[in-house]
Design an enzyme around this catalytic site. Structure first.
Site, PDB file in Angstrom:
ATOM      1  N   THR A 166       0.884  -1.054   0.036  1.00 36.22           N
ATOM      2  CA  THR A 166      -0.093  -0.188   0.136  1.00 36.22           C
ATOM      3  C   THR A 166       1.043   1.202   0.125  1.00 36.22           C
ATOM      4  O   THR A 166       1.951   0.966   0.293  1.00 36.22           O
ATOM      5  CB  THR A 166      -0.843  -0.024   1.247  1.00 36.22           C
ATOM      6  OG1 THR A 166      -1.688  -1.099   1.116  1.00 36.22           O
ATOM      7  CG2 THR A 166      -1.460   1.177   1.562  1.00 36.22           C
ATOM      8  N   ARG A 194     -14.477  -6.580  -0.735  1.00 33.56           N
ATOM      9  CA  ARG A 194     -13.575  -6.477   0.394  1.00 33.56           C
ATOM     10  C   ARG A 194     -13.061  -5.017   0.482  1.00 33.56           C
ATOM     11  O   ARG A 194     -12.379  -4.585  -0.468  1.00 33.56           O
ATOM     12  CB  ARG A 194     -12.647  -7.539   0.595  1.00 33.56           C
ATOM     13  CG  ARG A 194     -11.551  -7.414   2.010  1.00 33.56           C
ATOM     14  CD  ARG A 194     -10.289  -6.896   1.505  1.00 33.56           C
ATOM     15  NE  ARG A 194      -9.469  -6.724   2.703  1.00 33.56           N
ATOM     16  CZ  ARG A 194      -8.358  -5.952   2.856  1.00 33.56           C
ATOM     17  NH1 ARG A 194      -7.989  -5.059   1.889  1.00 33.56           N
ATOM     18  NH2 ARG A 194      -7.578  -6.198   3.929  1.00 33.56           N
ATOM     19  N   VAL A 195     -13.324  -4.447   1.602  1.00 30.82           N
ATOM     20  CA  VAL A 195     -12.599  -3.269   1.771  1.00 30.82           C
ATOM     21  C   VAL A 195     -11.731  -3.190   3.121  1.00 30.82           C
ATOM     22  O   VAL A 195     -12.094  -3.649   4.125  1.00 30.82           O
ATOM     23  CB  VAL A 195     -13.451  -2.015   1.705  1.00 30.82           C
ATOM     24  CG1 VAL A 195     -12.841  -0.652   2.197  1.00 30.82           C
ATOM     25  CG2 VAL A 195     -14.452  -1.560   0.688  1.00 30.82           C
ATOM     26  N   GLY A 196     -10.342  -3.072   3.047  1.00 30.76           N
ATOM     27  CA  GLY A 196      -9.481  -2.948   4.255  1.00 30.76           C
ATOM     28  C   GLY A 196      -9.532  -1.559   5.039  1.00 30.76           C
ATOM     29  O   GLY A 196     -10.480  -0.962   5.150  1.00 30.76           O
ATOM     30  N   ASP A 197      -8.317  -1.628   5.543  1.00 35.60           N
ATOM     31  CA  ASP A 197      -8.289  -0.181   6.437  1.00 35.60           C
ATOM     32  C   ASP A 197      -7.932   0.966   5.585  1.00 35.60           C
ATOM     33  O   ASP A 197      -8.365   2.075   6.208  1.00 35.60           O
ATOM     34  CB  ASP A 197      -6.925  -0.524   7.540  1.00 35.60           C
ATOM     35  CG  ASP A 197      -5.774  -0.639   6.765  1.00 35.60           C
ATOM     36  OD1 ASP A 197      -5.738  -1.554   5.742  1.00 35.60           O
ATOM     37  OD2 ASP A 197      -4.636  -0.380   7.015  1.00 35.60           O
ATOM     38  N   THR A 217      -0.128   1.289   6.701  1.00 37.77           N
ATOM     39  CA  THR A 217      -0.089   0.168   6.068  1.00 37.77           C
ATOM     40  C   THR A 217       0.069  -1.340   6.456  1.00 37.77           C
ATOM     41  O   THR A 217       0.201  -1.233   7.841  1.00 37.77           O
ATOM     42  CB  THR A 217       1.010   0.494   5.016  1.00 37.77           C
ATOM     43  OG1 THR A 217       1.349  -0.678   4.223  1.00 37.77           O
ATOM     44  CG2 THR A 217       2.309   0.594   5.966  1.00 37.77           C
ATOM     45  N   GLY A 218      -0.042  -2.241   6.124  1.00 40.85           N
ATOM     46  CA  GLY A 218       0.063  -3.605   6.568  1.00 40.85           C
ATOM     47  C   GLY A 218      -1.573  -4.339   6.291  1.00 40.85           C
ATOM     48  O   GLY A 218      -2.277  -3.898   5.512  1.00 40.85           O
ATOM     49  N   GLY A 220      -4.760  -5.181   6.456  1.00 41.72           N
ATOM     50  CA  GLY A 220      -6.055  -4.379   6.874  1.00 41.72           C
ATOM     51  C   GLY A 220      -6.981  -5.043   8.116  1.00 41.72           C
ATOM     52  O   GLY A 220      -7.375  -4.138   8.899  1.00 41.72           O
TER      53      GLY A 220
HETATM   54  N1  GLY Z   1      -3.713  -1.993   4.321  1.00 45.13           N
HETATM   55  C1  GLY Z   1      -4.216  -2.494   2.943  1.00 45.13           C
HETATM   56  C2  GLY Z   1      -5.212  -3.320   2.842  1.00 45.13           C
HETATM   57  O1  GLY Z   1      -5.317  -4.685   3.935  1.00 45.13           O
HETATM   58  O2  GLY Z   1      -6.148  -3.395   2.061  1.00 45.13           O
END
Ligand code: GLY
Length: 222
Positions: A166, A194-197, A217-218, A220
């Site tokens: 990211t 899917r939506v992450g952080d 980042t990392g 999510g």
């Molecule tokens: N940090 C990016 C994700 O998990 O989508």
């Protein structure tokens, strides 16, 4: 004085990718710094830096993003303003080459804070953005990684073996304006939708002139 931070993700970068990651981050810094150094605004600097990272296939954002389980790219991005705590975000978009530009349109011109999918893309068109063919964002590296994952029933080790990062940036301009932004293609072989952080305030991004700015980042879900 102005200040600018960029990142290209948190991961164990394979030796052969280290130089590309460094070079991409340097180019992003140069693009953002060129704006700050001539007295430009933090919003422009963050957008410019993240566009460079999205255009660089080294990173998991824009071109070169990971494919989802159906072999398609879905992108998330956010911008947040440290003076007003206002943000603009987009998620699960497929036809926008630079999602950070669309997040900025939402930030500046939308009554809502976040738009997703086809509605976000439609808003972008109304705001003058040109949609791209989703295939323009897919690289051969990611297509073959996706094939390997699929042939191996999406076993976790295949996803982990080709992770990319990211991206994000935080800028403080000469007038004391603080802005943070984050952009991602999300995780490898994620489920569609899917939506992450990354595009969420306080998860993937935060800016508050009293506290500071961060682009995270990392993984999510963690
Ligand atoms: N940090 C990016 C994700 O998990 O989508």
């Amino acid at each position: 004085p102005p200040s600018l931070i960029v990142h290209g993700g948190a991961l164990s970068i394979p030796d052969e990718a280290v130089e590309d990651c460094r070079a991409g981050c340097r180019r992003a810094l140069e693009a953002g710094w060129a704006i700050l150094a001539r007295g430009g605004g933090a919003l422009d600097a963050v957008e410019a830096a993240i566009v460079v990272l999205e255009d660089d296939p080294t990173f998991d954002a824009g071109i070169g993003s990971h494919l989802n389980r159906e072999g398609r790219i879905e992108l998330d991005a956010i911008l947040m303003d440290g003076a007003t705590l206002k943000a603009g975000a987009v998620a699960a978009i497929e036809r926008v080459r630079n999602p950070i530009r669309l997040a900025r349109k939402v930030f500046e011109s939308c009554e809502h804070m976040m738009l997703v999918g086809a509605g976000a893309e439609q808003f972008g068109v109304e705001q003058g953005l040109v949609l791209c063919d989703p295939q323009e964002l897919v690289t051969e590296r990611e297509r073959s990684a996706w094939r390997r994952c699929r042939e191996n029933s999406h076993a976790a080790e295949h996803h982990l073996a080709h992770r990319h990062g990211t991206v994000g940036a935080v800028a403080l301009d000469a007038r004391g304006h603080l802005v943070a932004g984050t952009s991602t293609g999300g995780t490898c072989c994620k489920l569609p939708g899917r939506v992450g952080d990354s595009p969420l305030i306080g998860c993937g991004c935060y800016a508050d002139i009293e506290a500071g700015g961060v682009s995270s980042t990392g993984y999510g879900e963690a």
